[in-house]
Motif scaffolding. Sequence first.
Motif, mmCIF file in Angstrom:
data_model
loop_
_atom_site.group_PDB
_atom_site.id
_atom_site.type_symbol
_atom_site.label_atom_id
_atom_site.label_comp_id
_atom_site.label_asym_id
_atom_site.label_seq_id
_atom_site.Cartn_x
_atom_site.Cartn_y
_atom_site.Cartn_z
ATOM 1 N N THR A 58 -0.253 -6.811 -5.265
ATOM 2 C CA THR A 58 -1.224 -6.289 -4.291
ATOM 3 C C THR A 58 -2.557 -7.003 -4.412
ATOM 4 O O THR A 58 -3.170 -7.381 -3.402
ATOM 5 N N GLN B 29 9.430 6.769 -3.113
ATOM 6 C CA GLN B 29 8.888 7.570 -4.201
ATOM 7 C C GLN B 29 9.942 7.811 -5.272
ATOM 8 O O GLN B 29 10.203 8.934 -5.670
ATOM 9 N N ALA C 16 0.826 -1.208 0.000
ATOM 10 C CA ALA C 16 0.000 0.000 0.000
ATOM 11 C C ALA C 16 0.858 1.254 0.000
ATOM 12 O O ALA C 16 0.536 2.251 -0.672
ATOM 13 N N LEU C 17 1.973 1.209 0.725
ATOM 14 C CA LEU C 17 2.881 2.354 0.759
ATOM 15 C C LEU C 17 3.480 2.619 -0.622
ATOM 16 O O LEU C 17 3.543 3.768 -1.083
ATOM 17 N N LYS D 204 -0.990 6.618 -14.345
ATOM 18 C CA LYS D 204 -1.647 6.370 -13.057
ATOM 19 C C LYS D 204 -2.966 5.635 -13.246
ATOM 20 O O LYS D 204 -3.281 4.692 -12.504
ATOM 21 N N GLN E 249 2.211 1.646 -3.508
ATOM 22 C CA GLN E 249 1.131 2.089 -4.395
ATOM 23 C C GLN E 249 0.838 3.575 -4.186
ATOM 24 O O GLN E 249 0.675 4.337 -5.150
ATOM 25 N N THR E 250 0.780 3.990 -2.938
ATOM 26 C CA THR E 250 0.519 5.398 -2.629
ATOM 27 C C THR E 250 1.613 6.290 -3.203
ATOM 28 O O THR E 250 1.337 7.365 -3.760
ATOM 29 N N ALA E 251 2.873 5.850 -3.059
ATOM 30 C CA ALA E 251 3.993 6.633 -3.588
ATOM 31 C C ALA E 251 3.858 6.840 -5.089
ATOM 32 O O ALA E 251 4.169 7.915 -5.618
ATOM 33 N N TRP E 252 3.398 5.813 -5.799
ATOM 34 C CA TRP E 252 3.218 5.939 -7.256
ATOM 35 C C TRP E 252 2.124 6.953 -7.590
ATOM 36 O O TRP E 252 2.288 7.818 -8.445
ATOM 37 N N PHE E 253 0.995 6.877 -6.887
ATOM 38 C CA PHE E 253 -0.145 7.707 -7.239
ATOM 39 C C PHE E 253 0.031 9.169 -6.833
ATOM 40 O O PHE E 253 -0.622 10.050 -7.403
ATOM 41 N N ILE E 254 0.899 9.469 -5.866
ATOM 42 C CA ILE E 254 1.127 10.875 -5.506
ATOM 43 C C ILE E 254 2.350 11.442 -6.207
ATOM 44 O O ILE E 254 2.711 12.598 -5.993
#
Length: 621
Positions: free
Chosen positions: A88, A144, A18-19, A34, A21-26
């Motif tokens: 994931t 990131q 999840a971490l 995206k 994935q979050t880094a990719w989307f932000i």
Amino acid sequence: MLSAGRRALWLLALALLALMQTAWFISNVPLPLKIGIAGLSAIAVFRPGWALLIWAGLAPLSTSIAALVDDAPRGALLLEAMTVGVITGVVARYTTGTPTRLALPALWMGVVAIASGLSELPGRLITTTEGYLSCLVIARLLFQPAVDLLQPLEPWYFALVITKCAALAWTTEYLCRRDSDLAPRVVWCALVGHAGVAVLNVTRVVGASLRSGQFPESLPGLLLSVRTSTQYDVNAAGSILVMVILAAAGLAARRARLPLVLLIGVVTTALWVAGSRVAMAALLITLTGVLALRSRRSTRTRWVAGAALLVSVGVIGLLAMGYPAGRNLNLPTTIASRGILFKAALRMTAHAPIVGVGAGTFLEESSNYGAVALAPLLHQNPTRENAHNYFLQTLAEQGVVGLLALLTMLAAALVPALQTPQREARGGNGVLMTWVAAGIVASILTWMTGHPLLLTEAAMMLWLFVGVLAGLTEPKPAGPALRRIACVAAVVMMASIPFRAVKATREADLEHIATGVSQWQPAVDGERYREGGAEFSLFLPSRATMVLPIRSATGAAVTVELRMDSRPIDVVVAPPDMWRQFRIQVPESESRYVKVDFRLIDSPPSCQACVWVGKAVPLVR
């Protein structure tokens, strides 16, 4: 239901995914990428098998896909995000402990890589950032990379890639065990994807012929001289294309043979365009070996094997002696350069035999272990290079434990496949199992003179096929004793991180690190300098006498006090109209570099450019 231990591991894996994935989307990647990753992740949650097929088909084209929407080279980063998306989805749906062969080897391989990467981090964060390191800053640096790949943190990024590859192999095996028809479909999709890459590669050559104004007369000559690959480095491309060609041969027992032959022919053309002599030889050697092993079944196969042997000997001889001149480095120079790098790898291993010098550090460390001898041999005069032998590279970087992790992972898939009769393969995929194993073996042969797994794209494709192969044999879950041993070994490896981190920090190269000074300025009176404020610090080599040029920037002489460990060691006066060359005796220390603090005694604390500080150099006696 999952046991308590497996549930804890599941939650940890889900949190890390999840971490990432979050880094990719932000991050600042283009919106279409995206959206694509979000779609793949959603498919992976509801139809993980479909997501794996999409991954297998698009992974060979990730560089080209990324180039369509962005000028930045994000192919590898896109592929990593695709991999995390598939994993994931599978982990999120993982509710039963389906037995797999790769679970423990993948866990061990990931733990060894992560421990190596984390051990290198403290020293490298010192060289990358200044001032206070908040948790947010560290998280951005670590997870990131799509925003800013920092060269000093390459070991950590490389460790993450190794871990993702291990997880991808386990994911593929897990899915292939749940659906025995998935394995041939994965091979089909990978073949189609690489055929697409092959078309792009050949198109480059045709385009060069068209631009020459002599099309089609110049095309044969270009095909004999040009080496190109849109997805991988040309040598890494050869390693992966060989594997795909041989694995696809295992689909011949099924329908659609004509499209299969055409696709294999296209991919074989791409192998020639990539121009890896070792990969071509590995293809012929492995093909001959498989046919020889199968020759006991019929006279026809025996004749085919004999013909293949003669062709292989002839082609290998042609590659060695009659290969187009100038297309590759000449053979004597190649052998000499490999010898230098192999010796450098062994010296590096001797320095840290158990845990290695750090994942992903061979290139930057090689000049310290004899790679400078490459300069007279190669036209670019390099003084550092990778090992050109992935086994030695792994041994030098991750030590004996890293090499054992790699070999264990490969053996967990290959040994059962070689021992399992074709009729006992899962889902009636005996022929496919044989040829996938042959493809992996051929790819491994290229590791003897290359390092394809240093490239994210090549590494992930290799471990995809390893997972497919493992999923074609009957599962054999590890016993309780082996699981306990693996858990203890993982705990010990993680517990070693603080001690290894302290050692890495002490050995960190801090020559260019300073606080309280500006960037380098143009030379004045022959000396480049940085502007220093009322207080600043430099890192100087321990056990050395250094000469530091210093000059006042205030128009009047200033007095500078030097301190080490908060203790005054000297006081010097910096004149305003000339460079003062003064000596600093740096004491012996456990660390490679010692922090020296400078404080101006007679200048206001608000002064931002009080002195000019040149480059410290060792005293020549």
